[in-house]
Design a protein around this motif. Structure first.
Motif, PDB file in Angstrom:
ATOM      1  N   ASP A 157      15.745   3.696  34.533  1.00  0.00           N
ATOM      2  CA  ASP A 157      16.924   4.124  33.634  1.00  0.00           C
ATOM      3  C   ASP A 157      16.998   3.725  32.315  1.00  0.00           C
ATOM      4  OD1 ASP A 157      17.349   1.560  34.458  1.00  0.00           O
ATOM      5  OD2 ASP A 157      19.124   1.826  35.562  1.00  0.00           O
ATOM      6  N   GLY A 158      16.176   2.979  31.781  1.00  0.00           N
ATOM      7  CA  GLY A 158      16.405   2.679  30.551  1.00  0.00           C
ATOM      8  C   GLY A 158      16.314   3.796  29.462  1.00  0.00           C
ATOM      9  N   GLU A 159      17.195   3.378  28.082  1.00  0.00           N
ATOM     10  CA  GLU A 159      17.346   4.444  27.330  1.00  0.00           C
ATOM     11  C   GLU A 159      16.093   4.759  26.698  1.00  0.00           C
ATOM     12  OE1 GLU A 159      20.274   3.169  24.694  1.00  0.00           O
ATOM     13  OE2 GLU A 159      22.173   3.209  26.206  1.00  0.00           O
ATOM     14  N   ARG A 160      16.161   5.911  25.880  1.00  0.00           N
ATOM     15  CA  ARG A 160      15.071   6.290  25.070  1.00  0.00           C
ATOM     16  C   ARG A 160      15.189   5.981  23.503  1.00  0.00           C
ATOM     17  NH1 ARG A 160      12.830   9.963  21.358  1.00  0.00           N
ATOM     18  NH2 ARG A 160      10.575  11.013  21.897  1.00  0.00           N
ATOM     19  N   THR A 161      14.620   4.986  22.899  1.00  0.00           N
ATOM     20  CA  THR A 161      14.832   4.217  21.719  1.00  0.00           C
ATOM     21  C   THR A 161      14.178   4.894  20.724  1.00  0.00           C
ATOM     22  OG1 THR A 161      13.238   2.565  21.732  1.00  0.00           O
ATOM     23  CG2 THR A 161      15.314   1.869  22.733  1.00  0.00           C
ATOM     24  N   GLY A 162      13.019   5.639  21.005  1.00  0.00           N
ATOM     25  CA  GLY A 162      11.984   6.434  20.172  1.00  0.00           C
ATOM     26  C   GLY A 162      10.852   5.311  19.530  1.00  0.00           C
ATOM     27  N   GLY A 177      12.106 -12.229  22.556  1.00  0.00           N
ATOM     28  CA  GLY A 177      11.495 -12.695  23.694  1.00  0.00           C
ATOM     29  C   GLY A 177      11.277 -12.176  25.114  1.00  0.00           C
ATOM     30  N   GLU A 178      11.629 -10.750  24.854  1.00  0.00           N
ATOM     31  CA  GLU A 178      11.583  -9.891  26.171  1.00  0.00           C
ATOM     32  C   GLU A 178      10.462  -9.160  26.194  1.00  0.00           C
ATOM     33  OE1 GLU A 178      16.549  -8.891  26.172  1.00  0.00           O
ATOM     34  OE2 GLU A 178      15.068  -7.734  24.882  1.00  0.00           O
ATOM     35  N   SER A 179       9.973  -8.708  27.495  1.00  0.00           N
ATOM     36  CA  SER A 179       8.818  -7.914  27.882  1.00  0.00           C
ATOM     37  C   SER A 179       9.432  -6.832  28.616  1.00  0.00           C
ATOM     38  CB  SER A 179       7.843  -8.723  28.795  1.00  0.00           C
ATOM     39  OG  SER A 179       6.757  -7.607  29.137  1.00  0.00           O
ATOM     40  N   LEU A 180       9.863  -5.937  28.188  1.00  0.00           N
ATOM     41  CA  LEU A 180      10.596  -4.688  28.800  1.00  0.00           C
ATOM     42  C   LEU A 180      10.308  -3.168  28.118  1.00  0.00           C
ATOM     43  CD1 LEU A 180      13.468  -3.672  27.099  1.00  0.00           C
ATOM     44  CD2 LEU A 180      14.069  -5.706  27.743  1.00  0.00           C
ATOM     45  N   ILE A 181      10.461  -2.131  28.715  1.00  0.00           N
ATOM     46  CA  ILE A 181      10.201  -0.860  28.218  1.00  0.00           C
ATOM     47  C   ILE A 181      11.110   0.086  29.236  1.00  0.00           C
ATOM     48  CG2 ILE A 181       7.787  -0.183  28.928  1.00  0.00           C
ATOM     49  CD1 ILE A 181       7.255   0.830  26.334  1.00  0.00           C
ATOM     50  N   SER A 182      11.584   1.124  28.815  1.00  0.00           N
ATOM     51  CA  SER A 182      11.943   2.144  29.343  1.00  0.00           C
ATOM     52  C   SER A 182      10.963   3.266  29.914  1.00  0.00           C
ATOM     53  CB  SER A 182      13.290   2.829  28.760  1.00  0.00           C
ATOM     54  OG  SER A 182      12.743   3.863  27.571  1.00  0.00           O
ATOM     55  N   ILE A 204      -4.595  -0.535  27.114  1.00  0.00           N
ATOM     56  CA  ILE A 204      -3.848  -1.014  26.025  1.00  0.00           C
ATOM     57  C   ILE A 204      -2.366  -1.399  27.054  1.00  0.00           C
ATOM     58  CG2 ILE A 204      -4.679   0.207  24.251  1.00  0.00           C
ATOM     59  CD1 ILE A 204      -2.880   2.514  24.839  1.00  0.00           C
ATOM     60  N   SER A 205      -1.461  -2.103  26.090  1.00  0.00           N
ATOM     61  CA  SER A 205      -0.217  -2.319  26.687  1.00  0.00           C
ATOM     62  C   SER A 205       0.739  -1.903  25.930  1.00  0.00           C
ATOM     63  CB  SER A 205      -0.039  -3.801  27.291  1.00  0.00           C
ATOM     64  OG  SER A 205      -0.227  -4.502  26.012  1.00  0.00           O
ATOM     65  N   VAL A 206       2.156  -1.527  26.293  1.00  0.00           N
ATOM     66  CA  VAL A 206       3.349  -1.149  25.423  1.00  0.00           C
ATOM     67  C   VAL A 206       4.446  -2.007  25.864  1.00  0.00           C
ATOM     68  CG1 VAL A 206       2.258   1.084  24.766  1.00  0.00           C
ATOM     69  CG2 VAL A 206       3.555   0.829  26.770  1.00  0.00           C
ATOM     70  N   LEU A 207       5.508  -2.225  24.929  1.00  0.00           N
ATOM     71  CA  LEU A 207       6.750  -2.742  25.139  1.00  0.00           C
ATOM     72  C   LEU A 207       7.748  -2.385  23.991  1.00  0.00           C
ATOM     73  CD1 LEU A 207       6.767  -6.466  23.783  1.00  0.00           C
ATOM     74  CD2 LEU A 207       4.882  -5.192  23.515  1.00  0.00           C
ATOM     75  N   SER A 208       8.909  -2.512  24.308  1.00  0.00           N
ATOM     76  CA  SER A 208       9.975  -2.352  23.404  1.00  0.00           C
ATOM     77  C   SER A 208      10.135  -3.170  22.471  1.00  0.00           C
ATOM     78  CB  SER A 208      11.424  -2.206  24.346  1.00  0.00           C
ATOM     79  OG  SER A 208      11.428  -0.999  24.993  1.00  0.00           O
TER      80      SER A 208
END
Length: 209
Positions: A157-162, A177-182, A204-208
């Motif tokens: 339910d996270g927002e799209r930051t682009g 210091g966060e590991s999160l992504i929508s 590969i990996s992705v995060l916000s």
């Protein structure tokens, strides 16, 4: 570009469909039942029944399949092996919605995130089965695969930051210091990779940001 999205009705699948359509790509939802996505085309068929004839028109096949119950968790591996078999030796690319638990926490790549003492015990069965599926995929030099791990906190339910940060095999955090992504930002990364084809036979990996 033609893209087929397996398990498109799921939350991550729908986010990926929406992102692909926003870029005017030709999208087909591959689903077991009624197409509940915005994709203009659909193929009603179980993943395990797919043949190369079903998917040969797709430049990229995106696998958003997920299994959650103890008896179905091994399907993370068997499903990827099936897709690898039908794409063996072909030019079509296979992109996989992966997990974070298999990311490494050391430079030598000997310890995975899911092995840490703070990793939630309830998530371990899923993480370990997804790790096994990645191990099996790594052996397939005959398939043009890419495995994309999300951040540890993968928010439906996270927002799209682009925006997002692109990383490799090791677990990482952002400047906060966060590991999160929508799911929506993850979908951006997935379609970016679908279009570019930059990381063939890589995780590969992705995060916000």
């Amino acid at each position: 570009m033609k893209i087929g999205i397996i398990a498109a009705n799921g939350k991550s699948g729908q986010a990926i469909v929406d992102e692909a359509l926003s870029r005017n790509l030709d999208v087909t939802a591959i689903v077991r039942g009624e197409n509940k996505t915005a994709a203009p085309h659909s193929l009603k068929k179980d993943l395990f029944d797919l043949t190369y004839e079903d998917v040969k028109e797709f430049d990229v096949l995106i696998d958003a399949f997920g299994a959650w119950t103890p008896e179905t968790l091994p399907q993370h591996t068997t499903s990827l092996l099936h897709l690898s078999d039908i794409l063996s030796g072909k030019t079509n690319r296979l992109l996989v919605v992966g997990g974070a638990g298999s990311l490494y926490t050391d430079a030598d790549h000997t310890t995975q995130l899911m092995e840490g003492k703070d990793f939630p015990e309830s998530f371990y069965p899923l993480a370990s089965n997804m790790s096994k599926s990645l191990t099996a995929l790594r052996k397939r030099s005959d398939v043009n695969w890419t495995y994309i791990s999300p951040a540890a906190d993968f928010r439906a339910d996270g927002e799209r930051t682009g925006e997002y940060l692109l990383r490799g095999e090791e677990f990482s955090v952002n400047d906060q210091g966060e590991s999160l992504i929508s799911y929506k930002d993850y979908a951006i990364a997935m379609i970016d990779e679908a279009v570019s084809g930059t990381h063939i036979r890589e995780r590969i990996s992705v995060l916000s940001k």
